[in-house]
Enzyme design. Structure first.
Site, PDB file in Angstrom:
ATOM      1  N   GLU A  28       0.755  -1.195   0.073  1.00 47.22           N
ATOM      2  CA  GLU A  28      -0.143   0.071   0.047  1.00 47.22           C
ATOM      3  C   GLU A  28       0.823   1.077  -0.170  1.00 47.22           C
ATOM      4  O   GLU A  28       2.006   1.406   0.268  1.00 47.22           O
ATOM      5  CB  GLU A  28      -0.901  -0.034   1.143  1.00 47.22           C
ATOM      6  CG  GLU A  28      -0.104   0.150   2.359  1.00 47.22           C
ATOM      7  CD  GLU A  28      -0.898   0.787   3.630  1.00 47.22           C
ATOM      8  OE1 GLU A  28      -1.208   1.895   3.359  1.00 47.22           O
ATOM      9  OE2 GLU A  28      -1.149   0.279   4.745  1.00 47.22           O
ATOM     10  N   LYS A 162      -4.055  -1.498  14.322  1.00 41.00           N
ATOM     11  CA  LYS A 162      -3.226  -0.406  15.206  1.00 41.00           C
ATOM     12  C   LYS A 162      -3.719  -0.503  16.669  1.00 41.00           C
ATOM     13  O   LYS A 162      -5.312  -0.416  16.783  1.00 41.00           O
ATOM     14  CB  LYS A 162      -3.357   0.858  14.543  1.00 41.00           C
ATOM     15  CG  LYS A 162      -2.604   0.896  13.223  1.00 41.00           C
ATOM     16  CD  LYS A 162      -2.066   2.013  12.587  1.00 41.00           C
ATOM     17  CE  LYS A 162      -3.215   2.288  11.671  1.00 41.00           C
ATOM     18  NZ  LYS A 162      -3.424   1.456  10.406  1.00 41.00           N
TER      19      LYS A 162
HETATM   20  N1  PSU Z   1      -0.421   0.984   8.784  1.00 36.14           N
HETATM   21  C1  PSU Z   1       0.651   1.672   9.119  1.00 36.14           C
HETATM   22  N2  PSU Z   1       0.382   3.137   8.727  1.00 36.14           N
HETATM   23  C2  PSU Z   1      -0.608   3.391   8.018  1.00 36.14           C
HETATM   24  C3  PSU Z   1      -1.586   2.714   8.014  1.00 36.14           C
HETATM   25  C4  PSU Z   1      -1.491   1.515   8.014  1.00 36.14           C
HETATM   26  O1  PSU Z   1       1.648   1.332   9.635  1.00 36.14           O
HETATM   27  O2  PSU Z   1      -0.679   4.565   7.904  1.00 36.14           O
HETATM   28  C5  PSU Z   1      -2.814   3.214   7.073  1.00 36.14           C
HETATM   29  C6  PSU Z   1      -3.289   2.027   6.021  1.00 36.14           C
HETATM   30  O3  PSU Z   1      -3.442   2.479   4.651  1.00 36.14           O
HETATM   31  C7  PSU Z   1      -5.103   1.956   6.442  1.00 36.14           C
HETATM   32  C8  PSU Z   1      -5.301   3.270   7.141  1.00 36.14           C
HETATM   33  O4  PSU Z   1      -5.645   1.311   5.462  1.00 36.14           O
HETATM   34  O5  PSU Z   1      -4.052   3.682   7.881  1.00 36.14           O
HETATM   35  C9  PSU Z   1      -6.355   3.312   7.783  1.00 36.14           C
HETATM   36  O6  PSU Z   1      -7.003   4.631   7.857  1.00 36.14           O
HETATM   37  P1  PSU Z   1      -8.461   4.445   8.660  1.00 36.14           P
HETATM   38  O7  PSU Z   1      -8.420   4.266  10.045  1.00 36.14           O
HETATM   39  O8  PSU Z   1      -8.701   6.132   8.471  1.00 36.14           O
HETATM   40  O9  PSU Z   1      -9.412   3.820   7.814  1.00 36.14           O
END
Ligand code: PSU
Ligand code: MN
Length: 307
Positions: A28, A162
């Site tokens: 990604e 996370k």
């Molecule tokens: N994992 C990481 N850093 C990030 C992300 C994931 O180590 O920045 C990103 C991914 O792209 C994931 C996004 O899909 O954070 C999730 O964002 P949200 O909670 O707004 O859906």
């Protein structure tokens, strides 16, 4: 989109690997644009790609550049993306918008899964998936990554969700949606920066071979949707959960005071935790992404060899 050669741009190594049935790992790009500061974001992206190559698989970093969906980026494109400031953070909802308007956007887990499936890539490595945020019972903030995992046939190798999220609610959602959650060589759900969360893993597998065999059965049964492989951060680089909890608490309070909402929440929390941990959280984040890239490469090679 599959037959629209105009919209999708493949790098030569990715195109060749897909045409010959060789292992490819999707990566990604939101982690590059919204997850880490320059220049370490670009250094990490390069290291992650090399780690995939070292397993015998071909890396395909995915992003939308000027309205074209790129499956694989060259070095200049990677560097540019890592330095550009106003890049869109794309998920299912705005993916087509960016393409139709000629915009540049990085792909989240959700959007990268959509792109990977269109391109015919089965395995994808990231850091941590999005999930159910703490306080979701009032904010309704649930990452589109989870719905995507329920519907799109791509295996996602991550270090768990996370820890800024509500992990219990995230696991309930994953179970409700019928998404296999497989902890790799662990009995616990890993919590991104920490190896432990106190939550029992629903499933456990210990080798790329077993993971490939699991995928083969799912395919034979016609079970649609993604599979999560949760790979704990290497022990030497983890930040213990007790230490993380305090930093996360502080970061969540600061996010509320700053009025962060919607797409901005996750990037805000990640950068605030980076500050509060004096940079340690970034080292851990890099370590776990590299670790996931290696496992994803090994799994992709195993799947390619068993076909
Ligand atoms: N994992 C990481 N850093 C990030 C992300 C994931 O180590 O920045 C990103 C991914 O792209 C994931 C996004 O899909 O954070 C999730 O964002 P949200 O909670 O707004 O859906
Ligand atoms: Mn959200």
């Amino acid at each position: 989109m599959r037959n629209d050669t105009e919209m999708m741009v493949f790098t030569a190594p990715v195109r060749a690997a897909l045409d010959s049935g060789k292992a490819v790992v999707a990566l990604e790009s939101t982690i590059i644009t919204h997850g880490m500061p320059w220049p370490r974001n670009v250094e990490t992206a390069r290291l992650v790609e090399q780690t995939v190559r070292d397993t015998g698989a071909v890396p395909a970093t995915i992003a939308v550049l000027d309205g074209k969906l790129h499956i694989g980026l060259n070095d200049d494109q990677l560097e540019n993306l890592g330095q550009t400031k106003d890049v869109m953070k794309l998920s299912r909802a705005d993916f087509a918008f960016a393409l139709s308007q000629g915009r540049t956007g990085s792909t989240t887990v959700a959007a990268t899964m959509i792109a990977a499936q269109q391109a015919g890539i089965m395995v994808f490595a990231t850091g941590g998936i999005g999930g159910v945020h703490r306080g979701a019972e009032t904010s309704f903030d649930i990452s589109a990554d989870l719905e995507e995992l329920a519907r799109t046939d791509v295996m996602v190798v991550c270090a768990g969700a996370k820890a800024i999220l509500d992990l219990n609610k995230t696991m309930e959602f994953i179970e409700t949606k019928g998404i296999p959650f497989i902890a790799y060589r662990s009995d616990e759900v890993p919590a991104f920066w920490s190896r432990e969360s106190g939550i029992d893993a629903p499933l456990r597998l210990d080798s790329p071979r077993e993971i490939a065999a699991h995928k083969a059965i799912r395919d034979r049964l016609g079970l649609r949707g993604g599979t999560l492989i949760a790979n704990p951060v290497p022990a030497d680089d983890e930040i213990p959960a007790a230490t993380m909890d305090k930093l996360i608490e502080q970061a969540l309070n600061d996010a509320a005071s700053a009025g962060a909402s919607g797409k901005a929440v996750t990037p805000y929390l990640l950068s605030r935790i980076l500050e509060l941990s004096d940079g340690k959280s970034l080292d851990t984040n890099i370590s776990l992404v590299v670790n996931n890239a290696r496992l994803a490469g090994e799994i992709a090679v195993e799947i390619a060899n068993s076909n």
